[in-house]
Write a protein that holds these residues in place. Structure first.
Motif, short mmCIF file in Angstrom:
data_model
loop_
_atom_site.label_atom_id
_atom_site.label_comp_id
_atom_site.label_asym_id
_atom_site.label_seq_id
_atom_site.Cartn_x
_atom_site.Cartn_y
_atom_site.Cartn_z
N THR A 586 0.97 -1.07 0.04
CA THR A 586 0.04 -0.02 0.23
C THR A 586 0.97 1.23 -0.04
OG1 THR A 586 -1.42 1.50 1.51
CG2 THR A 586 -0.39 -0.43 2.52
N GLU A 587 1.13 1.77 -0.94
CA GLU A 587 1.86 2.95 -1.25
C GLU A 587 1.17 4.06 -0.40
OE1 GLU A 587 1.71 0.78 -3.94
OE2 GLU A 587 3.70 0.22 -4.03
N ALA A 588 -0.28 4.13 -0.42
CA ALA A 588 -0.91 5.15 0.06
C ALA A 588 -0.61 5.11 1.53
CB ALA A 588 -2.59 5.18 -0.24
N GLY A 589 -0.65 3.74 2.04
CA GLY A 589 -0.53 3.62 3.43
C GLY A 589 0.84 3.98 3.80
N ALA A 590 1.79 3.59 3.00
CA ALA A 590 3.30 3.85 3.34
C ALA A 590 3.53 5.37 3.40
CB ALA A 590 4.18 3.07 2.46
N MET A 591 2.88 6.21 2.35
CA MET A 591 3.13 7.66 2.46
C MET A 591 2.25 8.23 3.52
SD MET A 591 4.98 9.13 0.27
CE MET A 591 4.28 10.64 0.72
N SER A 592 1.39 7.65 3.91
CA SER A 592 0.55 8.30 5.11
C SER A 592 1.30 8.04 6.41
CB SER A 592 -0.60 7.66 5.44
OG SER A 592 -1.59 7.76 4.25
N SER A 593 2.07 6.90 6.51
CA SER A 593 2.88 6.43 7.81
C SER A 593 4.13 7.55 7.74
CB SER A 593 3.51 5.27 7.54
OG SER A 593 2.73 4.35 8.28
N TRP A 594 4.57 7.81 6.46
CA TRP A 594 5.71 8.81 6.05
C TRP A 594 5.52 10.22 6.55
CZ3 TRP A 594 6.87 13.08 3.26
CH2 TRP A 594 8.28 13.41 2.95
N ILE A 595 4.13 10.67 6.14
CA ILE A 595 3.61 11.99 6.77
C ILE A 595 3.55 12.05 7.96
CG2 ILE A 595 1.66 13.50 6.35
CD1 ILE A 595 1.23 12.46 3.45
N ALA A 596 3.11 10.86 8.71
CA ALA A 596 2.93 11.14 10.34
C ALA A 596 4.17 11.05 10.75
CB ALA A 596 2.31 9.85 10.76
N ALA A 597 5.25 10.40 10.23
CA ALA A 597 6.64 10.62 10.94
C ALA A 597 7.36 11.93 10.46
CB ALA A 597 7.52 9.41 10.35
N ALA A 598 7.17 12.45 9.35
CA ALA A 598 7.87 13.46 8.60
C ALA A 598 7.44 14.66 9.47
CB ALA A 598 7.58 13.56 7.21
N THR A 599 6.07 14.78 10.00
CA THR A 599 5.36 15.98 10.79
C THR A 599 5.53 15.69 12.25
OG1 THR A 599 3.30 14.90 10.53
CG2 THR A 599 4.05 16.47 8.86
N SER A 600 6.09 14.66 12.82
CA SER A 600 6.12 14.38 14.02
C SER A 600 6.87 15.44 14.91
CB SER A 600 6.75 12.96 14.42
OG SER A 600 6.97 12.97 15.47
N TYR A 601 7.57 16.19 14.22
CA TYR A 601 8.17 17.24 15.02
C TYR A 601 7.20 18.47 15.52
CZ TYR A 601 7.62 20.29 11.04
OH TYR A 601 7.19 21.05 9.72
N SER A 602 6.22 18.53 14.70
CA SER A 602 5.27 19.14 14.90
C SER A 602 3.94 18.69 15.54
CB SER A 602 4.50 20.09 13.80
OG SER A 602 3.32 20.77 13.97
N GLY A 603 3.49 17.48 15.26
CA GLY A 603 2.42 17.10 15.97
C GLY A 603 2.49 16.44 17.18
N SER A 633 1.88 19.88 4.14
CA SER A 633 1.96 19.67 5.89
C SER A 633 3.37 19.91 6.26
CB SER A 633 2.23 18.01 6.02
OG SER A 633 1.05 17.39 5.32
N ARG A 634 4.31 20.44 5.58
CA ARG A 634 5.75 21.13 5.81
C ARG A 634 6.44 19.74 6.55
NH1 ARG A 634 6.34 26.65 6.72
NH2 ARG A 634 4.75 27.66 5.80
N ALA A 635 6.42 18.72 5.67
CA ALA A 635 6.84 17.44 6.21
C ALA A 635 8.46 17.46 6.10
CB ALA A 635 6.41 16.31 5.17
N ARG A 636 9.09 16.91 7.03
CA ARG A 636 10.50 16.72 6.96
C ARG A 636 11.14 15.43 6.73
NH1 ARG A 636 11.66 21.05 11.86
NH2 ARG A 636 10.66 22.70 10.88
N GLY A 637 11.82 14.85 5.66
CA GLY A 637 12.02 13.46 5.72
C GLY A 637 12.62 13.19 4.37
N ARG A 692 19.79 20.31 7.16
CA ARG A 692 18.75 21.16 6.98
C ARG A 692 17.58 20.98 7.67
NH1 ARG A 692 18.66 22.53 0.73
NH2 ARG A 692 17.09 23.98 1.49
N MET A 693 17.02 19.51 7.84
CA MET A 693 15.63 19.50 8.32
C MET A 693 15.85 19.30 9.93
SD MET A 693 13.91 16.82 5.47
CE MET A 693 15.45 15.70 5.20
#
Ligand SMILES: Cc1ncc(C[n+]2csc(CCOP(=O)(O)OP(=O)(O)O)c2C)c(N)n1
Length: 1014
Positions: A586-603, A633-637, A692-693
């Protein structure tokens, strides 16, 4: 009205079958009740299961067990006491409704083009309000675990006006903000929907693209569990609330994560589906029931389903309905009809709904038409909403979905409520606005209404005091997006010595280098724990199986089985504190996980460093909208597009060979993308990206392509040799350390340019570079520091650097002073045709001045450029400088910036682009070749400032060997050489006949079809 009770097709959720023998039915029910009362529910469940088993044996069709009747899940008896002041809350809610409406209508009266939505918020207002008054906790809640973060709320995007209107009452937005709804260019406007990029301290989750909200919310809840199980963050007690549209649930992505949420037992997740039964064009299920359909889907996936369909005024009606006539009638009614009942008045509802059966008619006989008009759907009754939220928030072991029935455009009268075009209503005339004021008893004069004045009660009014007190109790205001996060230290580049030194003669792909790099990062004492490797069932494809054992695969239940490969060193290890997110296909699921991790600095205030590695073709092409949302989302990753390139992923063919991801990546403003050729480039890029991130806290993310072609990885070119006399004549380098790879330097000792490195052609070896200097030769005995050239690193990061200066001399007439100017006709002194070697016309050495070309290559195709350079020099006596272009996109962005600055500062000295700086001392036409469509390298055409030929892989991919594919798409060394020769011939630096004979010699068929059409 349609009567569906006679329909025989399988609308099981719609129609209650006729009862052929009510007496017998009653006997069964009484017996069942007796069992429950005498022996308890467990016994009753056992009997039901036994009965169902018997039914299966006797081949009796099973009833639809996943559906319940069309009424509230929570019986009146189980309803908790409402803890709030309903009267004050109603007044607050009415004011928020008004300000939201006024904001949208005002904007559209002034500028009809601005758009906006009223009807969605009108339908969901009560669902938001109860949450904001009683449930949604902000980060600093008065919770025993005071350090915990708050709840994460995904507000339905088209209801954004209501969220702004409430923030206005809360004093977080000003009247000027509301007056600038959807007018953002001036800097004080409000964005159309939830866009963290545009309102970085307000919105947390971009979900305006239908389907992205639901799935990212699921993976967000799962990621919170991941943080907890890995001991990184305590998240217990925190909830993810996702408000989604019923129409939105049609998106495949909305449904894609349902089973993972149930499988993981995410009781920290609550979906609220705003079932106003309408979408944009019309009803969601005109001929069916979206609520019953969703109930079946969610229940089937393993969710706790709460139906919130009817308001308190229905309780009395249901209580009087001994014959279940209301349910019977409800089950006959399709959503298209429910919509019509929403759009019409009490009289119409009485005549068409209730009067169908005399028993039903009697049930509402005591109600006036106005009373019937006021009968509320569940999603508009705070008491019922509270009960549903309370149950959901306390439910254990499963995610909960609340299916809340509402009316679209609620309160907008016949101008909007339940109307087919309600979604797009945004301009209301005065009579509609006055009716709205009266409907919600707003303290506004006609003049206020006419002028659409925003209303804010006095600071000491009961409404304002109540509103602030509730939010204070819940820890603060929502939505709010913290921007600051702790910094994380990133290891120095020098620590990646093993990668920077090259592969020492071994052949290795950049994917393999990436895995080594990742593995090293995972071991880093400071950063390692924060690295989140994510795969969608392709870890083995990318040679990552070594990580299974090193850091294990995350599983919330650990490993409940003995893996088949347990005896092997690198077995498939799952663990509760495992680090790899192995998402399955599930690329959509994997991307969703990535977004959660990549915005964890804020969330969560916990910076993480996610690497999602995928088939590059299944990235931007497959889930491009998620990547766009990640930018928002201003993701970092890091996104790692592996097996990249249209000719490098040789055998896999058309659906797998990516030739365009870099073009799409270039369109995302905060996505920094690279197509490195060598491991040391990759290390420099990843290290700087992490810096940078995580250190500089820039809101950027990286897309890097890696490939699976094995070749010897050279060492990073060391500091350049001391300037040659020629170089001493040049203008001083702009770089602080004087190491400017762009300015041109003496050809470095080949031993530091590359590990043992041979480029071959059908004619035999073209370029052989011996192995790098041994450590002894370099005089360093430790492994600590690789020779770093800051200039080379800068070039890598800025997009290009000179990898291989031609060993042939520059033409006498070409002073580096004037570098960068395009070759003009006759400028180069070759007046005689350049013969092909071996064709009896001499050629080769002896020329003092050589025609010169600049070859630009990226990714694996860079090696073809190197080979082409050798071909040109050996066979044609043409000097070819070879540039490694790590990112055409970064070069183009730099160009955009410089060009704009120059245009707007006409009297100032012009600034130079990095590309100009690189090429200005390197004359000759340029040829670029990449493994991507031409548009990728075309991005820099206007900056090259000289004849520029671009070769690329336009067209559908296909299976074959790399050599055959590169020849097919015309990006191999021969075609690069031909392009260079032709460019020189166009400048009259050599005759066209020389190109013609080279074409023949290389066996190229000039008449074959265009590869992009072949
Ligand atoms: C992927 C995507 N497709 C289409 C749209 C356009 N669009 C915006 S709202 C909407 C209808 C939403 O209906 P529903 O989810 O039922 O929400 P409602 O406003 O009715 O509560 C559509 C089609 C979109 N935003 N995203």
């Amino acid at each position: 009205m349609t009567d569906l009770s006679d329909f025989s097709f399988s609308g099981f959720w719609r129609v209650m079958p006729r009862d052929a023998d009510p007496v017998e039915t009653r006997e069964w029910l009484e017996a069942f009740d007796a069992v429950v009362e005498a022996e308890g529910r467990e016994r009753a469940t056992f009997l039901l299961r036994t009965l169902l088993d018997r039914a299966r044996v006797r081949r009796v069709a099973l009833p639809p067990v996943l559906n319940t009747p069309y009424c509230n899940t929570i019986p009146l008896a189980d309803q908790p006491q409402y803890p709030g002041n309903l009267d004050v809350e109603n007044r607050i809610s009415a004011i928020v409704r008004w300000n939201a409406l006024a904001m949208v209508v005002r904007a559209n009266r002034e500028h009809a083009e601005l758009g906006g939505h009223i009807a969605t918020y009108a339908s969901i207002a009560d669902l938001f309000e109860v949450g904001l008054n009683h449930f949604f906790r902000a980060a600093n809640g008065h919770d025993p675990a005071a350090e915990r973060g708050g709840d994460l709320v995904y507000f339905q995007p088209h209801a954004a006006p209501g969220v702004y209107a409430r923030a206005f009452l809360e004093g977080r937005l000003t009247e000027a903000h509301l007056a600038n709804y959807r007018r953002e260019t001036g800097g004080k406007g409000l964005s159309s929907y939830c866009h963290p990029y545009l309102m970085p301290e307000f919105w947390q989750f971009p979900n305006a693209s239908m389907g992205i909200g639901p799935i990212t919310a699921i993976y967000q809840a799962r990621f919170m569990r991941y943080l907890e199980n890995r001991g990184i963050l305590e998240t217990r007690g925190r909830k993810v609330w996702a408000f989604v549209g019923d129409g939105e649930m049609d998106e495949p992505e909305s449904l894609a994560g349902l089973s993972v949420a149930a499988r993981e037992g995410l009781d920290n997740l609550i979906f609220v589906v705003n079932c106003n039964l309408q979408r944009l064009d019309g009803p969601v299920r005109g001929n069916g029931s979206i609520i019953q359909e969703l109930e079946g889907l969610f229940a089937g996936a393993g969710w706790n389903v709460v139906k919130l369909l009817w308001g308190a005024d229905w309780d009395a009606l249901f209580a009087r309905d001994e014959e279940n006539m209301i349910l019977k009638r409800l089950h006959e009614t399709v959503d298209g009809e429910f919509q019509k009942y929403a759009a019409t008045d009490g009289r119409f509802n009485r005549e068409n709904f209730f009067n169908k059966y005399p028993e039903l008619q009697a049930i509402v006989a005591h109600l006036s038409d106005d009373d019937i008009d006021r009968l509320r759907r569940g999603g508009h009754d705070p008491v019922k909403i509270y009960a549903a939220y309370h149950l959901a928030a306390n439910h254990k072991g499963q995610p909960t979905v609340i299916l809340a029935q509402t009316k679209k455009g609620y309160g907008m009268g016949h101008w909007g409520q339940g109307r087919m075009g309600a979604h797009q209503a945004k301009k209301l005339e005065d009579d509609a606005l006055l009716a709205f004021r009266d409907r919600f008893a707003l303290p506004l004069s006609d003049d206020d209404v006419h002028h659409l004045r925003f209303f804010k009660p006095a600071a000491d009014s009961p409404e304002m005091r109540y509103l602030h007190a509730r939010r204070k109790e819940l820890g603060g205001y929502l939505p709010a997006r913290p921007r600051a996060a702790p910094q994380l230290r990133v290891p120095e580049l020098a620590q990646f010595t093993r990668i920077l030194e090259g592969s020492g003669g071994r052949e290795e792909s950049t994917t393999m280098v990436f895995v080594r790099l990742l593995s090293q990062l995972l071991r880093d004492p400071g950063l390692g724990k924060r690295v989140v490797p994510i795969v969608a069932d392709e870890a083995r494809t990318f040679g990552m199986q070594s990580l299974f054992r090193q850091v294990a695969i995350y599983s919330s239940v650990g490993q409940l089985y003995d893996p088949e490969d347990r005896d092997e060193l690198l077995y498939y290890k799952e663990a509760k504190d495992g680090q790899i997110l192995e998402e399955g296909i599930t690329e959509a699921g994997a991307m969703s996980s990535w977004i959660a991790a990549a915005t964890s600095y804020s969330g969560h205030g916990v910076p993480m460093l996610p690497f999602y590695i995928f088939y590059s073709m299944f990235g931007f092409q497959r889930v491009g909208d998620f990547i766009w949302a990640a930018g928002d989302s201003r993701a970092r990753g890091f996104l790692i597009g592996a097996t990249a390139g249209r000719t490098t992923l040789s055998g896999e063919g058309l659906q797998h060979q990516d030739g365009s991801s870099h073009v799409v990546a270039a369109t995302i403003p905060n996505c920094i993308s690279y197509d490195p050729a060598f491991g040391y480039e990759l290390a420099a890029i990843v290290r700087d990206g992490a810096r940078r991130m995580l250190e500089a806290q820039e809101d950027v993310f990286y897309y890097i392509t890696v490939a699976n072609e094995n070749y010897v990885q050279p060492a990073m070119p060391a500091d350049p040799s001391p300037p040659s006399p020629r170089r001493a004549e040049q203008a001083p380098s702009a770089l602080a350390d004087g190491c400017d790879p762009a300015a041109g330097y003496r050809a470095p000792d080949p031993r530091v340019l590359a590990g043992a490195f041979t480029v071959t052609s059908p004619e035999g070896p073209l370029l052989h570079v011996p192995a790098p200097l041994s450590r002894g030769e370099r005089g360093d005995s430790t492994h600590a520091a690789a020779p770093l050239c800051t200039g080379t690193i800068e070039g890598i990061l800025r997009g290009m650097y000179l990898l291989r200066p031609s060993p042939l001399p520059l033409p006498e007439g070409e002073s580096r002073r004037g570098g960068g100017s395009p070759l003009s006709k006759g400028e180069v002194s070759h007046s005689s045709p350049l013969p092909l070697q071996g064709e009896g016309q001499g050629g080769g050495g002896g020329h003092k001045e050589n025609a010169r070309v600049q070859l630009l290559g990226s990714g694996p195709i860079l090696r073809e450029a190197l080979a082409a350079a050798e071909l040109l020099e050996t066979n044609f006596d043409i000097a070819a400088d070879v540039w490694s272009v790590t990112s055409f996109t970064e070069l183009a962005r730099d160009g955009m910036k410089v060009e704009r600055w120059n245009r707007l500062h006409p009297e100032s000295a012009s600034r130079e682009t990095w590309l100009e700086r690189c090429l200005k001392h390197h004359p000759g036409p340029a040829v670029a070749a990449t493994d991507y469509v031409r548009a990728y390298a075309e991005q820099i055409r206007s900056l090259v400032n000289r004849p520029y030929t671009v070769l690329g892989c336009d067209g559908f991919g296909r299976s074959d060997t790399r050599g055959a594919l590169r020849s097919f798409f015309e990006v191999d060394r021969h075609h690069i050489a031909i392009a260079a020769l032709k460019a020189l011939a166009d400048r009259e630096s050599l005759p066209a006949s020389a190109v013609e004979s080279a074409i023949a010699r290389f066996g190229i068929d000039p008449e074959r079809a265009d590869p992009w059409r072949g």
